[in-house]
Structures are given as structure tokens and as C-alpha cells.
Design an enzyme around this catalytic site. Sequence first.
Site, PDB file in Angstrom:
ATOM      1  N   ASP A   1       0.844  -0.929  -0.045  1.00 27.18           N
ATOM      2  CA  ASP A   1       0.393  -0.086   0.505  1.00 27.18           C
ATOM      3  C   ASP A   1       0.867   1.295  -0.491  1.00 27.18           C
ATOM      4  O   ASP A   1       1.938   1.493   0.239  1.00 27.18           O
ATOM      5  CB  ASP A   1      -1.067  -0.480   1.524  1.00 27.18           C
TER       6      ASP A   1
ATOM      7  N   HIS B   1      10.891  -9.369   0.634  1.00 26.16           N
ATOM      8  CA  HIS B   1      10.801  -8.070   0.411  1.00 26.16           C
ATOM      9  C   HIS B   1      11.459  -6.779   0.698  1.00 26.16           C
ATOM     10  O   HIS B   1      12.785  -7.214   1.004  1.00 26.16           O
ATOM     11  CB  HIS B   1       9.971  -7.485   0.975  1.00 26.16           C
TER      12      HIS B   1
ATOM     13  N   PHE C   1       6.715   1.817  -4.324  1.00 29.97           N
ATOM     14  CA  PHE C   1       8.140   1.989  -4.089  1.00 29.97           C
ATOM     15  C   PHE C   1       8.117   3.345  -4.767  1.00 29.97           C
ATOM     16  O   PHE C   1       9.961   3.783  -3.807  1.00 29.97           O
ATOM     17  CB  PHE C   1       9.194   0.725  -4.773  1.00 29.97           C
TER      18      PHE C   1
ATOM     19  N   TYR D   1       3.010   4.581   0.981  1.00 29.33           N
ATOM     20  CA  TYR D   1       3.804   4.889   1.982  1.00 29.33           C
ATOM     21  C   TYR D   1       2.466   6.211   2.849  1.00 29.33           C
ATOM     22  O   TYR D   1       1.982   6.689   1.759  1.00 29.33           O
ATOM     23  CB  TYR D   1       5.006   5.971   1.514  1.00 29.33           C
TER      24      TYR D   1
END
Length: 224
Positions: free
Chosen positions: A64, A186, A77, A66
Site C-alpha cells: 500500500d 521484500h 516504491f 507510503y
Amino acid sequence: MGMITNDWLDAIGEEFKKPYYQQLFEFVKEEYSKEKIFPPADDMFNAFHFTPLSKVKVVILGQDPYPGENQAHGLCFSVQPQVEIPGSLINIYQELHTDLGCYIPNNGYLKKWTEQGVFLLNTVLTVRAHHPNSHQGRGWEQFTDAVIQAVSKQDRPIVFILWGRNAQKKKTMLKNPKHLILEAPHPSPRSATLGFFGSKPFSKTNQFLTEHGIESIDWQIENR
């Protein structure tokens, strides 16, 4: 909310008419009216605006947006220019440097990737300020599952980059043998050392694209 108007509409337009999306729309509309929500409403669908479905070569899945001030702008990202680079993206840049020799830039603005066919999709498209995952379970996941399936149905080679368990749960939807699926932990500071570093996703992606006669991605984000 800035609506999707390009070729994505042909593939996923029916989702907007379904009851779950109507409920999601009302929830998100109310949230924006009462709370500080990221990204700004006009940026919510930027991943779709910047990368039409017909141009998608690579899919990178995030979770989701930031939740910090001025960070999210609709691409997973990525952060706005002049904003401090988050830890996950620092690690992505580090792997990119190790993998392809790209220098580590002074910003985290990834729009250049989207213009080359890299679809930067979060599975949830909005978040309440300073409350990570606050809009999970409200319907975004159903919507983005339909988006992922629409990409998977494309009859051409596409690379899906799945970082972390949440992204890897989507693998069951990716049944087209023409596609390449790359999995790794991740890139967050908590898990990057568990196999993200050294996974070489960028060179593997470019090798696959080149082998199929598709122009590779220039992954270098320039200093601003």
C-alpha cells in the site's frame, strides 16, 4: 478521484460497475473528506495513467502507499522528488547497483521506469496518513486482483516481479506460460538480507525481454 481513461478501461472497466467498487468508492470518498489520505486523490491511478496496458512489459507489485507526508504519488516504491528515499527503495537501488552497475541516485522518483513499460502497482491504492495498511480489506484488493488478471491475460511475454509474501500470494493468478515470474524476499530493511540482495531481478528481466525481441529497460534513475 482522477478516473482511468486509457486502454485499461477496456480491460477493467466492468469493475467500476460492481457493488464492491461502489462501496469502495464511497468509503474512499468519505475518507478523503474527513482525513488526510495519501496519495493525493488526483494521483491515485497514476500507475495506470503512466503505463497503458498495451505498453506493460514488467509488473512490480507493492502493498500500500507510503503513509508519510509528500511521499506517495500513485506508484509503488516511488516517492516524490525532493523527498527522502525510503529504506525499501534504498535497498532496491543497492541491488540495482550490484546487479547492473547503476549509480545510486539522489531521489526516489521512478516515473522513468513507468514510461518504459514498468507497471508499478500497489495492491491497495490509498492509505490514511501515518497509518500503514489502514485501507486494507476495503475492496482495493479485489480491484487490483482484476488488474493483475488483466495483465496476465495479455498474449505476450511480461515479467512479474513479486517481492515479499503479500506479492507472492498473487502467483496463483499468473497462469500464462509466456510470462516470467521472479520472486524474492521484500526489499524492506527487515528482510532484504534474507535473499533480496543478490536476486538480480533487473538483469534477469532485461535478459528475458531481449530474448523475446522486446526492448530492455534502462533502470538508471538519474540525479535531479
